[in-house]
Structure formats: structure tokens, C-alpha cells
Design a protein around this motif. Structure first.
Motif, PDB file in Angstrom:
ATOM      1  N   TYR A 148      12.229  19.467  11.995  1.00 23.68           N
ATOM      2  CA  TYR A 148      10.740  19.527  11.747  1.00 23.68           C
ATOM      3  C   TYR A 148      10.494  19.317  10.273  1.00 23.68           C
ATOM      4  O   TYR A 148       9.475  19.611   9.636  1.00 23.68           O
ATOM      5  CB  TYR A 148      10.875  21.349  11.747  1.00 23.68           C
ATOM      6  CG  TYR A 148      11.441  21.653  13.085  1.00 23.68           C
ATOM      7  CD1 TYR A 148      10.187  21.625  14.081  1.00 23.68           C
ATOM      8  CD2 TYR A 148      12.591  22.118  13.516  1.00 23.68           C
ATOM      9  CE1 TYR A 148      10.500  21.942  15.522  1.00 23.68           C
ATOM     10  CE2 TYR A 148      12.877  22.686  14.767  1.00 23.68           C
ATOM     11  CZ  TYR A 148      11.806  22.664  15.645  1.00 23.68           C
ATOM     12  OH  TYR A 148      12.329  23.031  16.970  1.00 23.68           O
ATOM     13  N   ARG A 149      11.405  18.706   9.405  1.00 20.66           N
ATOM     14  CA  ARG A 149      11.266  18.479   8.094  1.00 20.66           C
ATOM     15  C   ARG A 149      10.183  17.527   7.967  1.00 20.66           C
ATOM     16  O   ARG A 149       9.544  17.620   6.610  1.00 20.66           O
ATOM     17  CB  ARG A 149      12.480  17.869   7.453  1.00 20.66           C
ATOM     18  CG  ARG A 149      13.568  18.823   7.599  1.00 20.66           C
ATOM     19  CD  ARG A 149      14.836  18.357   6.886  1.00 20.66           C
ATOM     20  NE  ARG A 149      14.669  18.379   5.353  1.00 20.66           N
ATOM     21  CZ  ARG A 149      15.688  17.710   4.803  1.00 20.66           C
ATOM     22  NH1 ARG A 149      16.719  17.090   5.351  1.00 20.66           N
ATOM     23  NH2 ARG A 149      15.539  17.406   3.571  1.00 20.66           N
ATOM     24  N   LYS A 150       9.889  16.446   8.830  1.00 16.19           N
ATOM     25  CA  LYS A 150       8.565  15.834   8.449  1.00 16.19           C
ATOM     26  C   LYS A 150       7.472  16.186   9.182  1.00 16.19           C
ATOM     27  O   LYS A 150       6.133  15.493   9.008  1.00 16.19           O
ATOM     28  CB  LYS A 150       9.177  14.340   9.064  1.00 16.19           C
ATOM     29  CG  LYS A 150       9.820  13.836   8.190  1.00 16.19           C
ATOM     30  CD  LYS A 150      10.135  12.050   8.591  1.00 16.19           C
ATOM     31  CE  LYS A 150      11.010  11.417   7.664  1.00 16.19           C
ATOM     32  NZ  LYS A 150      11.099  10.268   7.985  1.00 16.19           N
ATOM     33  N   CYS A 154       5.042  21.508   7.508  1.00 17.50           N
ATOM     34  CA  CYS A 154       6.466  22.119   6.868  1.00 17.50           C
ATOM     35  C   CYS A 154       6.034  22.577   5.493  1.00 17.50           C
ATOM     36  O   CYS A 154       6.515  23.808   5.350  1.00 17.50           O
ATOM     37  CB  CYS A 154       7.370  20.832   6.782  1.00 17.50           C
ATOM     38  SG  CYS A 154       9.006  21.475   6.202  1.00 17.50           S
ATOM     39  N   CYS A 183      10.930  19.514   3.009  1.00 17.28           N
ATOM     40  CA  CYS A 183       9.885  18.870   4.036  1.00 17.28           C
ATOM     41  C   CYS A 183       9.759  17.395   3.601  1.00 17.28           C
ATOM     42  O   CYS A 183       9.736  17.156   2.247  1.00 17.28           O
ATOM     43  CB  CYS A 183       8.655  19.716   3.687  1.00 17.28           C
ATOM     44  SG  CYS A 183       8.374  21.399   4.320  1.00 17.28           S
TER      45      CYS A 183
END
Length: 187
Positions: A148-150, A154, A183
Motif C-alpha cells: 500500500y506504500r505507493k 497513502c 508512502c
């Protein structure tokens, strides 16, 4: 008059269409809350570290210990399928956030001329082993959150979660620092 009414209706219709077309942010993934909770748990130990540093007169900055913490985390990165760079960046942020809390407490205590009378757990015997245990949990939770970091949402997820989680300005600032690079980072 009729033209004005038509223009007003047309403008309202366009505004509603634009609002309806605006994407609704995706809800934060379930993987975010455990990660933030563990980060907060690690930050809570900064209070005890600060007391230890107050008593011992040791500086907050301990580059050797910081290198050891980061090296240990990097050594475990492959097990969690994380890149060395991501782990180094993440744990550097945790260390900086922890130091921010320590510096703030020490400054307050110097201004007051004393530290609180809270119990003083042993830095090497009790606090650092707790930090080491949290490291493994943080690595797993970072791995769980990595997909989910990209996500373009985020930063919004983090901003909302950090605001909701921290009741004290210092804690919020430390949490913001601890999550600053979560993020947009690569694996």
C-alpha cells in the motif's frame, strides 16, 4: 432573468457533476493500524530512554547503537521480503522520531530543573531488549503494509491516522516523523 436562472442551474449541475466525479478516497488498509500501534509503542519507550539519559548524562545521539539497530534490521530484511533500503529508511525514521521525543523531554526537564520521579528501568537490560523485540514486529508489519506504500491515498491515510492517534502534540510530531517516508517508497 431567464438566462441568469439557466446559467445558475447549469453552473449548479456542473458543480454537482464535478463533485460526483471526484474519486472517493479508498479506506486505509487494515495493515496500517497495527503498524502505527507498534510505532507508538516504540515511541512510548523514548520516555524511559530519556530518563535513563537524564540520569546518566549520556547524549541522546548514540551513533554506534543506531548503526547496530539498523544493521540488525537490514540483516533480517530478506526474511520479510523487504529491500535493505526500505528497512534502513524506515528504522532511521524510527530512531529520529525517538530522539525527537528524548530531546523534547530533556529540554523540558532542564527548564524545570528536574526530571519526573518515574521508575527508571535499566536501558541496556530492559529497554533495549524491548526495542529489539519490537523490531521484529515492525519488520513484519512493514512488510504487510508495503503493498500500500505507493497507493495515492497513502499520505491521506497516514495524516488522518496520525491525527487520530496522538492526543499530545509531541506524540503527533514524533508519529509524523516516524511515518514520514512510509508512502511512495519502493520495496
Amino acid at each position: 432573468m431567464r438566462l441568469r436562472l439557466c446559467l445558475a442551474l447549469f453552473s449548479a449541475l456542473l458543480a454537482n457533476t464535478a463533485c460526483a466525479a471526484a474519486p472517493i478516497p479508498a479506506p486505509a488498509p487494515a495493515a496500517l493500524n497495527p503498524l502505527l500501534s507498534t510505532i507508538q509503542e516504540r515511541l512510548a519507550l523514548a520516555d524511559k530512554v530519556a530518563l535513563s539519559k537524564w540520569d546518566s548524562g549520556k547524549p541522546v545521539e548514540d551513533r554506534q547503537r543506531e548503526r547496530e539497530v539498523i544493521a540488525a534490521a537490514i540483516a533480517e530484511a530478506p526474511y520479510y521480503k523487504l529491500s535493505n533500503e526500505a528497512v534502513e529508511q524506515f528504522f532511521s525514521a524510527q530512531i529520529e522520531a525517538n530522539k525527537l521525543v528524548q530531546y523534547a523531554h530533556l529540554s523540558d526537564w532542564h527548564a524545570q530543573g528536574k526530571a519526573p520521579n518515574d521508575p527508571r528501568p535499566d536501558l541496556d537490560g530492559l529497554i533495549r531488549p524491548q526495542l529489539d523485540l519490537l523490531q521484529k514486529r515492525l519488520l513484519q508489519q512493514l512488510a504487510d503494509f508495503t503493498p500500500y506504500r505507493k497507493d495515492p491515498h497513502c499520505p491521506l491515510w497516514l495524516a488522518k491516522a496520525n491525527k487520530a492517534a496522538a492526543q499530545v502534540p509531541l506524540r503527533e510530531l514524533a508519529l509524523v516523523r516516524a511515518t514520514a517516508e512510509l508512502c511512495g517508497a519502493s520495496r
